[in-house]
Write a protein that holds these residues in place. Structure first.
Motif, PDB file in Angstrom:
ATOM      1  N   GLY A 152      -0.254 -16.589   6.048  1.00  0.00           N
ATOM      2  CA  GLY A 152      -0.688 -15.902   7.266  1.00  0.00           C
ATOM      3  C   GLY A 152      -0.524 -14.553   7.071  1.00  0.00           C
ATOM      4  O   GLY A 152      -0.091 -13.879   6.125  1.00  0.00           O
ATOM      5  N   ASN A 153      -1.388 -13.803   7.782  1.00  0.00           N
ATOM      6  CA  ASN A 153      -1.434 -12.122   7.320  1.00  0.00           C
ATOM      7  C   ASN A 153      -0.841 -11.268   8.420  1.00  0.00           C
ATOM      8  O   ASN A 153      -1.136 -11.306   9.612  1.00  0.00           O
ATOM      9  N   THR A 154       0.005 -10.545   8.100  1.00  0.00           N
ATOM     10  CA  THR A 154       0.678  -9.516   9.149  1.00  0.00           C
ATOM     11  C   THR A 154      -0.242  -8.582   9.571  1.00  0.00           C
ATOM     12  O   THR A 154      -0.191  -8.339  11.107  1.00  0.00           O
ATOM     13  N   ASP A 200       1.722 -12.245   3.915  1.00  0.00           N
ATOM     14  CA  ASP A 200       1.268 -11.206   3.341  1.00  0.00           C
ATOM     15  C   ASP A 200       1.524 -10.197   4.259  1.00  0.00           C
ATOM     16  O   ASP A 200       1.195  -9.952   5.513  1.00  0.00           O
ATOM     17  N   SER A 201       2.229  -8.850   3.675  1.00  0.00           N
ATOM     18  CA  SER A 201       2.400  -7.667   4.521  1.00  0.00           C
ATOM     19  C   SER A 201       1.410  -6.980   4.964  1.00  0.00           C
ATOM     20  O   SER A 201       1.502  -6.105   5.855  1.00  0.00           O
ATOM     21  N   GLN A 237      -5.027  -5.430   3.079  1.00  0.00           N
ATOM     22  CA  GLN A 237      -5.747  -4.922   4.125  1.00  0.00           C
ATOM     23  C   GLN A 237      -5.976  -3.300   4.125  1.00  0.00           C
ATOM     24  O   GLN A 237      -7.050  -2.843   4.482  1.00  0.00           O
ATOM     25  N   VAL A 238      -4.761  -2.814   3.970  1.00  0.00           N
ATOM     26  CA  VAL A 238      -4.674  -1.451   3.725  1.00  0.00           C
ATOM     27  C   VAL A 238      -5.769  -0.925   2.487  1.00  0.00           C
ATOM     28  O   VAL A 238      -6.656   0.115   2.814  1.00  0.00           O
ATOM     29  N   PHE A 239      -5.610  -1.526   1.603  1.00  0.00           N
ATOM     30  CA  PHE A 239      -6.592  -1.352   0.492  1.00  0.00           C
ATOM     31  C   PHE A 239      -7.934  -1.587   0.762  1.00  0.00           C
ATOM     32  O   PHE A 239      -8.825  -0.818   0.452  1.00  0.00           O
ATOM     33  N   CYS A 285      -1.839  -1.615  -2.474  1.00  0.00           N
ATOM     34  CA  CYS A 285      -2.760  -2.391  -3.506  1.00  0.00           C
ATOM     35  C   CYS A 285      -3.561  -1.409  -4.298  1.00  0.00           C
ATOM     36  O   CYS A 285      -4.705  -0.796  -3.602  1.00  0.00           O
ATOM     37  N   CYS A 286      -3.444  -1.152  -5.660  1.00  0.00           N
ATOM     38  CA  CYS A 286      -4.141  -0.060  -6.312  1.00  0.00           C
ATOM     39  C   CYS A 286      -5.351  -0.832  -6.723  1.00  0.00           C
ATOM     40  O   CYS A 286      -5.443  -1.905  -6.973  1.00  0.00           O
ATOM     41  N   PRO A 287      -6.647   0.017  -6.399  1.00  0.00           N
ATOM     42  CA  PRO A 287      -7.832  -0.444  -7.091  1.00  0.00           C
ATOM     43  C   PRO A 287      -7.692  -0.696  -8.602  1.00  0.00           C
ATOM     44  O   PRO A 287      -7.034  -0.093  -9.312  1.00  0.00           O
TER      45      PRO A 287
END
Length: 377
Positions: free
Chosen positions: A60-62, A93-94, A98-100, A149-151
């Motif tokens: 699941g996704n936070t 997943d934290s 999604q931030v990335f 999450c770095c590109p």
């Protein structure tokens, strides 16, 4: 506590067969986790996940669950297990990915990430402490540390700065979990995430730091985000040479069936990816003989099973011609069958990988399967 037992290792590669035990049951590894981003695996019923696909753990996704249905609903329901009726283990997943992926909607600082909801544009702040609290409320058995999450194409200086930020956040995640308790009476395990982009120096630093924490399991993140496939394999191999041998290793967001087998050969125990369901809904089927674009006219009169080697529960029920018809007609049942087939294929593939590790012939089997699955039918 989460337990991990290694049953056998491969003499010709880093592959291993093991068992993870959480308070919600056993997970035989290597394992693939279907992605249930908002609490459901798209187009798939929970009974199908249990009985046909034979999933043992889902993801699941936070970020998404925080926004909808929201923490109050999840807490009142007694956590995600009770809310969605899934009786097995769950990993969350934290929200770092999604931030990335929402780069135009967020601002990253040392404190955390301020972002706009993709639903209504409202503003929110995720700090490491806040994310740990949210994952406590969601109630997953395995909760992921908050990271950036770095590109995959980032330059060294950006990747180094990003890793420093992620390591600072990780320390705060560990502290927050240590000073809080689960809400629902069962244990929750925090997995740190190794970042570092495609730079061996940074991956080594990150893996050594993560290994020093003594967590119950560890994850490898920031791969399959734009870097060459061979570079991904190189980073996995390097990272796993440093992470503890006696803890499960989770490669996040990867990937194709071939990626799974190559990851297993390099010592990965756990995988997740949206590919089987997303690609299935778009008409791509994964089979033991190669990939199929079921929309192509060539399948209109093909009355054979989807996978002739028995890699899917639907083999004896539906033909390629029937699924071609459903997908071309935009019939919802077609999306469901394709999704279930692909997930069943992934789960069968990792089960067979485990069997061949136990039998001692994993590497030749893996090489044969990679050749077959690389075909476009």
């Amino acid at each position: 506590m989460l337990n991990f037992d290694i049953h056998k290792t491969c003499s010709q590669s880093a592959a291993r067969a093991g068992r993870i035990t959480t308070d919600h049951g056993e997970i035989l590894t290597p394992i693939f986790m279907p992605v249930g981003t908002v609490g459901s695996v798209k187009a798939v019923h929970m009974s199908e996940l249990r009985e046909d696909i034979r999933a043992q753990i889902i993801l699941g996704n936070t970020y998404h669950l925080y926004l909808r249905p929201g923490l109050e609903v999840l807490h009142e329901a007694g956590g995600l297990h009770k809310f969605n009726s899934w009786e097995g283990s769950i990993l969350t997943d934290s929200g770092g990915y999604q931030v990335f992926s929402l780069a135009h909607r967020r601002k990253i600082t040392e404190e955390g990430v301020t972002f706009q909801s993709h639903i209504d544009g409202s503003r929110h702040l995720f700090t490491p402490e806040r994310v740990m609290d949210i994952e406590r409320i969601i109630g997953a058995d395995i909760i992921m540390a908050f990271d950036e999450c770095c590109p995959g194409d980032a330059d060294f200086q950006y990747a180094k700065k990003s890793l420093t930020l992620t390591e600072g956040w990780l320390k705060r995640c560990v502290q927050r979990v240590a000073e809080t308790e689960p809400h629902y009476g069962y244990h929750q395990s925090l997995f740190p995430i190794v970042q570092g982009c495609v730079y061996p120096e940074l991956r080594t630093r990150a893996a050594e730091f993560v290994a020093s924490l003594g967590a119950e399991g560890n994850a490898i993140g920031g791969l399959a985000v734009g870097e060459p496939t061979e570079k991904m394999y190189e980073m996995v191999e390097l990272t796993n040479s440093i992470l503890p041998q006696d803890k499960p290793r989770y490669l996040m967001g990867v990937g194709t069936p071939i990626n799974l087998l190559e990851g297993i050969a390099r010592g990965v125990d756990m995988f997740d990816c949206i590919m089987p369901t997303r690609n299935g809904r778009n008409g791509q089927l994964f089979t033991s003989r190669g990939t199929i674009n079921i929309r192509n006219a060539k399948w209109a009169r093909e009355f054979s099973p989807i996978d002739t080697e028995g890699y899917s529960f639907v083999d004896s029920r539906y033909t390629l011609a029937y699924l071609h018809h459903l997908i071309r007609a935009d019939e919802i049942l077609g999306l469901q069958i394709a999704s279930i087939h692909n997930l069943a294929f992934y789960l069968r593939l990792v089960r067979e990988a485990r069997e061949h590790i136990l039998q001692g012939d994993f590497l030749p089997w893996k090489e044969r399967m990679v050749r077959q699955m690389d075909n476009r039918l």
